[in-house]
Design an enzyme around this catalytic site. Structure first.
Site, PDB file in Angstrom:
ATOM      1  N   SER A  88       0.834  -1.214   0.000  1.00 12.49           N
ATOM      2  CA  SER A  88       0.000   0.000   0.000  1.00 12.49           C
ATOM      3  C   SER A  88       0.864   1.259   0.000  1.00 12.49           C
ATOM      4  O   SER A  88       1.938   1.290   0.604  1.00 12.49           O
ATOM      5  CB  SER A  88      -0.883  -0.012   1.250  1.00 12.49           C
ATOM      6  OG  SER A  88      -1.442   1.266   1.485  1.00 12.49           O
TER       7      SER A  88
ATOM      8  N   TYR B 255      -1.842   5.664  -4.568  1.00 16.47           N
ATOM      9  CA  TYR B 255      -2.833   6.726  -4.407  1.00 16.47           C
ATOM     10  C   TYR B 255      -2.257   7.957  -5.093  1.00 16.47           C
ATOM     11  O   TYR B 255      -1.077   8.279  -4.892  1.00 16.47           O
ATOM     12  CB  TYR B 255      -3.079   7.034  -2.930  1.00 16.47           C
ATOM     13  CG  TYR B 255      -4.054   6.087  -2.261  1.00 16.47           C
ATOM     14  CD1 TYR B 255      -5.326   5.894  -2.770  1.00 16.47           C
ATOM     15  CD2 TYR B 255      -3.698   5.390  -1.108  1.00 16.47           C
ATOM     16  CE1 TYR B 255      -6.228   5.026  -2.159  1.00 16.47           C
ATOM     17  CE2 TYR B 255      -4.594   4.524  -0.489  1.00 16.47           C
ATOM     18  CZ  TYR B 255      -5.854   4.350  -1.025  1.00 16.47           C
ATOM     19  OH  TYR B 255      -6.745   3.504  -0.424  1.00 16.47           O
TER      20      TYR B 255
ATOM     21  N   THR C  38      -5.433   2.966  -7.406  1.00 18.59           N
ATOM     22  CA  THR C  38      -6.748   2.864  -6.758  1.00 18.59           C
ATOM     23  C   THR C  38      -7.623   4.015  -7.233  1.00 18.59           C
ATOM     24  O   THR C  38      -7.263   5.184  -7.074  1.00 18.59           O
ATOM     25  CB  THR C  38      -6.572   2.868  -5.229  1.00 18.59           C
ATOM     26  OG1 THR C  38      -5.753   1.748  -4.896  1.00 18.59           O
ATOM     27  CG2 THR C  38      -7.897   2.757  -4.511  1.00 18.59           C
TER      28      THR C  38
ATOM     29  N   LYS D  10      -7.460  -0.465 -10.049  1.00 15.06           N
ATOM     30  CA  LYS D  10      -8.085  -1.171  -8.915  1.00 15.06           C
ATOM     31  C   LYS D  10      -9.299  -0.390  -8.420  1.00 15.06           C
ATOM     32  O   LYS D  10      -9.169   0.776  -8.040  1.00 15.06           O
ATOM     33  CB  LYS D  10      -7.067  -1.311  -7.775  1.00 15.06           C
ATOM     34  CG  LYS D  10      -7.649  -1.926  -6.505  1.00 15.06           C
ATOM     35  CD  LYS D  10      -6.582  -2.110  -5.441  1.00 15.06           C
ATOM     36  CE  LYS D  10      -7.129  -2.784  -4.203  1.00 15.06           C
ATOM     37  NZ  LYS D  10      -7.942  -1.894  -3.365  1.00 15.06           N
TER      38      LYS D  10
ATOM     39  N   HIS E 270     -13.292  -2.101  -2.602  1.00 20.07           N
ATOM     40  CA  HIS E 270     -12.406  -1.639  -1.533  1.00 20.07           C
ATOM     41  C   HIS E 270     -12.744  -2.328  -0.203  1.00 20.07           C
ATOM     42  O   HIS E 270     -12.747  -1.695   0.861  1.00 20.07           O
ATOM     43  CB  HIS E 270     -12.512  -0.116  -1.397  1.00 20.07           C
ATOM     44  CG  HIS E 270     -11.252   0.546  -0.912  1.00 20.07           C
ATOM     45  ND1 HIS E 270     -10.481   1.371  -1.700  1.00 20.07           N
ATOM     46  CD2 HIS E 270     -10.617   0.513   0.281  1.00 20.07           C
ATOM     47  CE1 HIS E 270      -9.444   1.821  -1.007  1.00 20.07           C
ATOM     48  NE2 HIS E 270      -9.508   1.305   0.205  1.00 20.07           N
TER      49      HIS E 270
END
Ligand code: FNR
Length: 389
Positions: free
Chosen positions: A125, A149, A175, A255, A279
């Site tokens: 992440s 992100y 994402t 995603k 999510h």
């Protein structure tokens, strides 16, 4: 021969100081609930709003019935496959989950090592509590993807992309379902914030707002929600995906796809794979279960790129259904966190080994010794008997 009496766990399980070894992912979760601080467990476990999608992600699997083939030689099972051209020993990979050091001090380093031992892919992440370079180096030979992100500050985003590429990550999972954070009521009640001894380690050198993921003094509610509102780009469009594409030679995965329209746009924009996800039911509540939209998305994509799925996958039979309905591989989020909470690297290894063994068993019992044998005809929607009479 007399059969052993008493609970199966006591008879067969390896008994550790932490009590009998969990025999399924739900038991791992219960263990995590009983040991983690409320702030951390609430953040990990909760979905958004009424958590209708959270329940649906699981329950939808229960509505699908398996139609086993008979008299097939299942003495040799092979569950290895490739994702974006890289070999994995099983089609169960690791989804990005933020802040893993709240579950175990070794956090993402433990997850990376377990993933390598399992021969599977770990997606790290952006909001990890260990730096992305350290995660990579914890198991440098293991396949790793980086979840991105996109920050309002493109220099920050670009630095993340460059660092991930330099470290050796093979793909970027961008994402696209988080322009703002979903409303997670547990976090609001708990005033969720990253414990002060931890940081969003990818931004440690920046200090301050990018690295804390917490709230400023006197602020109420979820600190992470404020973080996202102030720093993450809500204006993200396909042009930005094209911009990311230009910055790197890593493969690009989108995603957070939940519709045929989103999947077709992904294909049109030349992404390498579509990752179906809501999510973990933490963003928009009352979206369908991911397994519900899988068949229509697979049909629309029609082999033009790989399709992955996550959401509520805890059993080998769940994995079996996803692959049968056209997913190339599945990703799991919370099961990894529950494994981490139980025993760090070994805990993750054992939790995912359990899922692997369940898949192995399900492949044998359904008469499908390879992943290529898993076809849509294996799965049917649960029906009411009266409609058949
Ligand atoms: C997530 N997820 C997530 N996704 C992402 O793209 N970046 C992130 O940092 C996180 N962080 C995160 C934290 C926690 C605690 C959870 C539970 C989830 C979503 C994750 O990648 C995945 O989509 C879901 O977790 C899949 O559902 P299951 O397997 O948890 O049911």
């Amino acid at each position: 021969m007399s059969l052993p009496v008493g609970p199966v766990n006591e008879q067969y399980a390896l008994v550790t100081g932490a009590g009998p070894e969990p025999v399924n992912i739900a038991e791992y979760e219960r263990y995590a609930q009983s040991t983690l601080p409320r702030n951390a467990f609430g953040y990990y476990a909760s979905g958004s709003n009424d958590m209708i999608t959270l329940r649906e992600n699981r329950e939808a699997f229960g509505r699908l019935r398996l139609m086993p083939k008979i008299l097939v030689d299942v003495s040799n099972v092979n569950m290895s496959t490739t994702i974006l051209g890289e070999k994995v020993n099983m089609p169960i990979c690791i989804a990005p989950t933020a802040m893993q050091r709240m579950a175990h001090d070794d956090g993402e380093l433990a997850t990376a090592r377990a993933a390598y031992r399992l021969g599977t892919c770990m997606t790290a992440s952006s909001w990890s509590t260990c730096a992305l370079e350290d995660i990579f180096e914890a198991a440098p030979k293991g396949l790793k993807w980086f979840q991105l992100y996109v920050y309002k500050d493109r220099a920050v985003t670009l630095e993340l992309i460059r660092r991930a590429e330099r470290a050796g990550y093979k793909a970027l999972a961008i994402t696209v379902d988080t322009p703002i954070l979903g409303r997670r009521e547990a976090d609001i009640k708990n005033g969720f914030a990253l414990p002060t001894h931890l940081t969003m380690a990818n931004f440690a050198s920046k200090g301050g707002e990018h690295s804390q993921g917490t709230k400023s003094a006197g602020e109420k509610g979820s600190g992470l929600a404020s973080y996202v509102a102030s720093l993450i780009d809500r204006k993200l469009t396909w042009q930005d995906i094209a911009w990311v594409r230009k910055q790197t030679s890593m493969k690009i995965v989108v995603k957070g796809v939940m519709t045929v329209e989103g999947a077709l746009a992904s294909v049109r924009n030349g992404v390498d794979a579509v990752w179906i996800s809501n999510h973990g039911a933490r963003q928009l509540d009352t979206t369908p279960a991911t397994i519900e939209v899988l068949p229509e998305i697979v049909r629309a994509v029609a082999g033009r790129c790989e399709v992955y799925i996550d959401g509520g996958i805890t059993r080998g039979t769940d994995v079996l259904k996803c692959i049968a309905l056209g997913a190339r591989a599945v990703f799991v989020g919370r099961p990894v966190l529950w494994g981490l909470a139980r025993g760090g690297e070994d805990g993750v290894y054992k939790a995912l080994s359990l899922m692997r063994e369940e898949l192995f068993l399900a492949m044998q019992l359904s008469g499908c010794p390879t992943l290529a044998d898993l076809k849509p005809s294996l799965v049917r929607t649960a029906f009411s008997l009266s409609s058949r009479l």
